[in-house]
Design a protein around this motif. Sequence first.
Motif, mmCIF file in Angstrom:
data_model
loop_
_atom_site.group_PDB
_atom_site.id
_atom_site.type_symbol
_atom_site.label_atom_id
_atom_site.label_comp_id
_atom_site.label_asym_id
_atom_site.label_seq_id
_atom_site.Cartn_x
_atom_site.Cartn_y
_atom_site.Cartn_z
ATOM 1 N N GLY A 50 0.815 -1.220 0.000
ATOM 2 C CA GLY A 50 0.000 0.000 0.000
ATOM 3 C C GLY A 50 0.843 1.262 0.000
ATOM 4 O O GLY A 50 0.579 2.208 -0.735
ATOM 5 N N CYS A 51 1.893 1.259 0.796
ATOM 6 C CA CYS A 51 2.788 2.415 0.876
ATOM 7 C C CYS A 51 3.464 2.661 -0.471
ATOM 8 O O CYS A 51 3.457 3.778 -1.001
ATOM 9 N N MET A 52 4.016 1.597 -1.038
ATOM 10 C CA MET A 52 4.681 1.732 -2.326
ATOM 11 C C MET A 52 3.682 2.112 -3.411
ATOM 12 O O MET A 52 3.971 2.944 -4.268
ATOM 13 N N GLY A 53 2.506 1.501 -3.375
ATOM 14 C CA GLY A 53 1.489 1.795 -4.369
ATOM 15 C C GLY A 53 1.073 3.252 -4.376
ATOM 16 O O GLY A 53 0.944 3.873 -5.440
ATOM 17 N N ILE A 54 0.860 3.810 -3.203
ATOM 18 C CA ILE A 54 0.497 5.229 -3.096
ATOM 19 C C ILE A 54 1.592 6.097 -3.701
ATOM 20 O O ILE A 54 1.323 7.021 -4.470
ATOM 21 N N ASP A 55 2.842 5.790 -3.357
ATOM 22 C CA ASP A 55 3.966 6.555 -3.905
ATOM 23 C C ASP A 55 4.024 6.462 -5.419
ATOM 24 O O ASP A 55 4.151 7.478 -6.114
ATOM 25 N N VAL A 56 3.957 5.251 -5.951
ATOM 26 C CA VAL A 56 4.097 5.042 -7.394
ATOM 27 C C VAL A 56 2.973 5.749 -8.145
ATOM 28 O O VAL A 56 3.223 6.446 -9.133
ATOM 29 N N VAL A 57 1.739 5.607 -7.682
ATOM 30 C CA VAL A 57 0.622 6.282 -8.341
ATOM 31 C C VAL A 57 0.826 7.795 -8.324
ATOM 32 O O VAL A 57 0.676 8.466 -9.346
ATOM 33 N N SER A 58 1.190 8.338 -7.182
ATOM 34 C CA SER A 58 1.389 9.777 -7.061
ATOM 35 C C SER A 58 2.497 10.272 -7.993
ATOM 36 O O SER A 58 2.344 11.289 -8.684
ATOM 37 N N ILE A 59 3.611 9.552 -8.025
ATOM 38 C CA ILE A 59 4.746 9.958 -8.869
ATOM 39 C C ILE A 59 4.372 9.861 -10.346
ATOM 40 O O ILE A 59 4.692 10.755 -11.140
ATOM 41 N N THR A 69 -4.691 0.675 -15.022
ATOM 42 C CA THR A 69 -4.678 -0.547 -14.217
ATOM 43 C C THR A 69 -3.340 -0.639 -13.500
ATOM 44 O O THR A 69 -2.300 -0.361 -14.085
ATOM 45 N N PHE A 70 -3.395 -1.018 -12.224
ATOM 46 C CA PHE A 70 -2.176 -1.179 -11.447
ATOM 47 C C PHE A 70 -2.439 -2.257 -10.404
ATOM 48 O O PHE A 70 -3.309 -2.096 -9.551
ATOM 49 N N THR A 71 -1.715 -3.357 -10.490
ATOM 50 C CA THR A 71 -1.801 -4.408 -9.490
ATOM 51 C C THR A 71 -0.397 -4.753 -9.012
ATOM 52 O O THR A 71 0.585 -4.496 -9.708
ATOM 53 N N MET A 72 -0.323 -5.317 -7.825
ATOM 54 C CA MET A 72 0.951 -5.739 -7.260
ATOM 55 C C MET A 72 0.794 -7.105 -6.629
ATOM 56 O O MET A 72 -0.269 -7.423 -6.095
ATOM 57 N N GLU A 73 1.866 -7.870 -6.662
ATOM 58 C CA GLU A 73 1.954 -9.137 -5.951
ATOM 59 C C GLU A 73 3.199 -9.065 -5.078
ATOM 60 O O GLU A 73 4.263 -8.670 -5.557
ATOM 61 N N LEU A 74 3.052 -9.409 -3.821
ATOM 62 C CA LEU A 74 4.194 -9.413 -2.905
ATOM 63 C C LEU A 74 4.392 -10.823 -2.376
ATOM 64 O O LEU A 74 3.415 -11.507 -2.053
ATOM 65 N N GLU A 75 5.651 -11.229 -2.294
ATOM 66 C CA GLU A 75 5.986 -12.548 -1.780
ATOM 67 C C GLU A 75 7.127 -12.383 -0.796
ATOM 68 O O GLU A 75 8.189 -11.863 -1.151
#
Length: 136
Positions: A50-59, A69-75
């Motif tokens: 969520g933290c990274m997503g907010i940053d990336v969208v804002s930038i 569209t923006f999705t992420m998978e974390l492992e």
Amino acid sequence: MKASLKWDGHLGFEAVGESGRPIVTDASVAAGGRGLGPSPMELVLFGLGGCMGIDVVSILQKARVELTTFTMELEGERAPEHPRGFTKIKIRLHLEGKGLNETVINRAINLSMEKYCSVRSSLKAEVETEYTFVEL
């Protein structure tokens, strides 16, 4: 920043932060919980994403990218011994939009990971990122 947690009498808690919105966290059934919510370690991954997503969208928005569209998978890989913290986390980003290119995506990811993401700065784990994108 403050948060409070109320025990549910088993292995779960209802947590409320400054947003006032509750979230339930619980141990898995295999670990003796009831599985009524994400585990605390899942919440760490959610927080990082969520933290990274907010940053990336804002930038990207500031770079005039029209993200559709923006999705992420974390492992996350965890240490074998207690306290079993994350040792390595891999984040895969999948983006679609107008104006996307490798330069703008790399810049957004690097700024998030190295400068803006407070969750990332709170973790000891190695974090790797990779991405795919479709420029519309």
